[in-house]
Design an enzyme around this catalytic site. Structure first.
Site, PDB file in Angstrom:
ATOM      1  N   LYS A 117       0.652  -1.187   0.343  1.00 54.52           N
ATOM      2  CA  LYS A 117      -0.050  -0.011   0.008  1.00 54.52           C
ATOM      3  C   LYS A 117       1.036   1.171  -0.157  1.00 54.52           C
ATOM      4  O   LYS A 117       1.613   1.057   0.769  1.00 54.52           O
ATOM      5  CB  LYS A 117      -0.739   0.224   1.333  1.00 54.52           C
ATOM      6  CG  LYS A 117      -1.893   1.564   1.687  1.00 54.52           C
ATOM      7  CD  LYS A 117      -2.408   1.316   1.969  1.00 54.52           C
ATOM      8  CE  LYS A 117      -3.538   2.540   1.976  1.00 54.52           C
ATOM      9  NZ  LYS A 117      -4.172   2.477   4.032  1.00 54.52           N
TER      10      LYS A 117
ATOM     11  N   LYS B 101      -2.256  -1.348  -3.998  1.00 58.16           N
ATOM     12  CA  LYS B 101      -2.366  -0.155  -3.648  1.00 58.16           C
ATOM     13  C   LYS B 101      -1.938   1.339  -3.940  1.00 58.16           C
ATOM     14  O   LYS B 101      -1.422   1.223  -3.282  1.00 58.16           O
ATOM     15  CB  LYS B 101      -3.592  -0.628  -3.230  1.00 58.16           C
ATOM     16  CG  LYS B 101      -4.446   0.814  -2.067  1.00 58.16           C
ATOM     17  CD  LYS B 101      -5.740   0.563  -0.962  1.00 58.16           C
ATOM     18  CE  LYS B 101      -5.953   2.463  -0.743  1.00 58.16           C
ATOM     19  NZ  LYS B 101      -6.484   1.263   1.283  1.00 58.16           N
TER      20      LYS B 101
HETATM   21  C1  PBG Z   1      -7.371   3.385   5.506  1.00 63.60           C
HETATM   22  C2  PBG Z   1      -8.105   2.544   3.984  1.00 63.60           C
HETATM   23  C3  PBG Z   1      -8.094   4.564   2.935  1.00 63.60           C
HETATM   24  C4  PBG Z   1      -8.003   3.229   1.578  1.00 63.60           C
HETATM   25  C5  PBG Z   1      -8.426   2.001   1.897  1.00 63.60           C
HETATM   26  N1  PBG Z   1      -8.533   2.020   3.571  1.00 63.60           N
HETATM   27  C6  PBG Z   1      -7.126   5.383   3.160  1.00 63.60           C
HETATM   28  C7  PBG Z   1      -5.576   5.756   3.475  1.00 63.60           C
HETATM   29  O1  PBG Z   1      -4.851   4.547   4.291  1.00 63.60           O
HETATM   30  O2  PBG Z   1      -5.440   6.980   3.528  1.00 63.60           O
HETATM   31  C8  PBG Z   1      -8.606   3.901   0.691  1.00 63.60           C
HETATM   32  C9  PBG Z   1      -9.408   3.600  -0.145  1.00 63.60           C
HETATM   33  C10 PBG Z   1      -9.635   4.516  -1.199  1.00 63.60           C
HETATM   34  O3  PBG Z   1      -9.002   6.286  -1.648  1.00 63.60           O
HETATM   35  O4  PBG Z   1     -10.087   4.398  -2.340  1.00 63.60           O
HETATM   36  N2  PBG Z   1      -6.201   3.341   6.204  1.00 63.60           N
END
Ligand code: PBG
Length: 325
Positions: free
Chosen positions: A195, A248
């Site tokens: 991520k 992601k």
């Molecule tokens: C929470 C999380 C996030 C997303 C999914 N889980 C945001 C972040 O890390 O700030 C992003 C999902 C999206 O942008 O569609 N940690």
């Protein structure tokens, strides 16, 4: 042998030929649709930066889940917007928390849907970070226990898959251990393994009310410049017991999806995130692009890069278009 013997255009002459030789078949069966659960009754509030996506109370979530099931989408991903926030995200563990109640209601409605829950603290902490803060830093080990408890409470409520998105080190192992101790050895873990610290999460932070109140997430989410490190993150999560690994965001990281697909023999998921959705919506609203064509092209690209599972806010639209295509 080349031209004029070779003529690649021969196989592009009509739709029947093109379909016959098509390498990637996009199918609704690989989609997961994200949903935002909010407290209250009959609440359905559109997220301004994500047209078509709503913050909804449990009753409305169940209604939307019926629609999702009817469209043939196999699963959903739940995010919670709790009533209260505090430094440790205690509201994420409550038996009657928003996500827990949503899972139970979906189960009660006997819908044929896989229920995945996002496991993280950022929606539940007053500072908006994905872990507890100690001395101005996001503390890794102190966060693990809370994440594991949160995953357990989702499993108790009836989740099929838990998906940790916090990027703390060791969280997959901590979650697996606590689930197993409590006889939830059959609940799967979908790890947000690679991520990245991405600007594409902007609209989500409005949707989930989870923007960090100080600093940013660079000390725990990955540097967008790194690829080898993604493979290491995936390897570690698999060692700790992840069943499915995720990359992601998706579009700026198609090379990472491909490398993970090639190096590991496990299902690979990709998250087509909020900012990727909002850009398409904005351009389509302005009449600058053909939404249907662009969405199906994007999703096909993510599948072609190697994603078995695609988490996308376009899932319902894409499912409708694929039905009539
Ligand atoms: C929470 C999380 C996030 C997303 C999914 N889980 C945001 C972040 O890390 O700030 C992003 C999902 C999206 O942008 O569609 N940690």
């Amino acid at each position: 042998m080349s031209f004029p013997t070779q003529r690649p255009r021969r196989l592009r002459r009509n739709e029947a030929l093109r379909t016959l030789v098509r390498e990637t078949h996009l199918s609704t069966s690989r989609f997961v649709y994200p949903l935002f659960v909010t407290p209250g009754q009959k609440v359905r509030q559109e997220v301004s930066s994500m047209p078509g996506i709503f913050q909804q109370s449990v009753d409305q979530i169940v209604e939307e889940c019926r629609e999702v099931e009817q469209l043939g989408i196999p699963g959903i991903l739940l995010f919670g917007l709790p009533e209260t926030k505090d430094p440790t995200g205690a509201s994420s563990l409550q038996k009657n928390g928003v996500v827990q109640r949503a899972i139970e209601a979906i189960r009660k409605a006997k819908l044929n849907l896989l229920v995945t829950t996002d496991v993280c603290l950022c929606e539940y902490t007053d500072h908006g970070h994905c872990g507890v803060v100690e001395n101005g830093e996001v503390a890794n080990d102190a966060t693990l226990e809370i994440l594991a408890e949160q995953a357990l409470s989702h499993a108790r409520a009836g989740a099929d898959i838990v998906a940790p998105s916090d990027m703390m080190d060791g969280r997959v192992g901590a979650i697996r251990e606590l689930l197993d101790e409590n006889n939830f050895e059959n609940i799967s873990i979908l790890a947000y393994a690679a991520k990245y610290c991405s600007g594409f999460y902007g609209p989500f932070r409005e949707a989930a009310q989870s923007a960090p109140q100080f600093g940013d997430r660079r000390s725990y989410q990955m540097d967008p410049a790194n690829a080898r490190e993604a493979l290491k993150e995936v390897e570690l999560d698999l060692e700790e017991g992840a069943d499915i690994v995720m990359v992601k965001p998706a579009l700026a990281y198609l090379d990472i999806i491909r490398r993970v697909r090639d190096e590991f023999d496990v299902p690979v998921a990709a998250y087509n995130v909020s900012g990727e959705y909002s850009m398409v919506k904005a351009a389509a609203t302005n009449g600058w692009i053909d939404e249907q064509r662009v969405v199906l092209e994007i999703l096909t690209g993510i599948a072609r890069a190697g994603a078995d599972i695609i988490l996308t806010y376009h899932a319902k639209d894409a499912a409708r278009w694929l039905k009539t295509a």
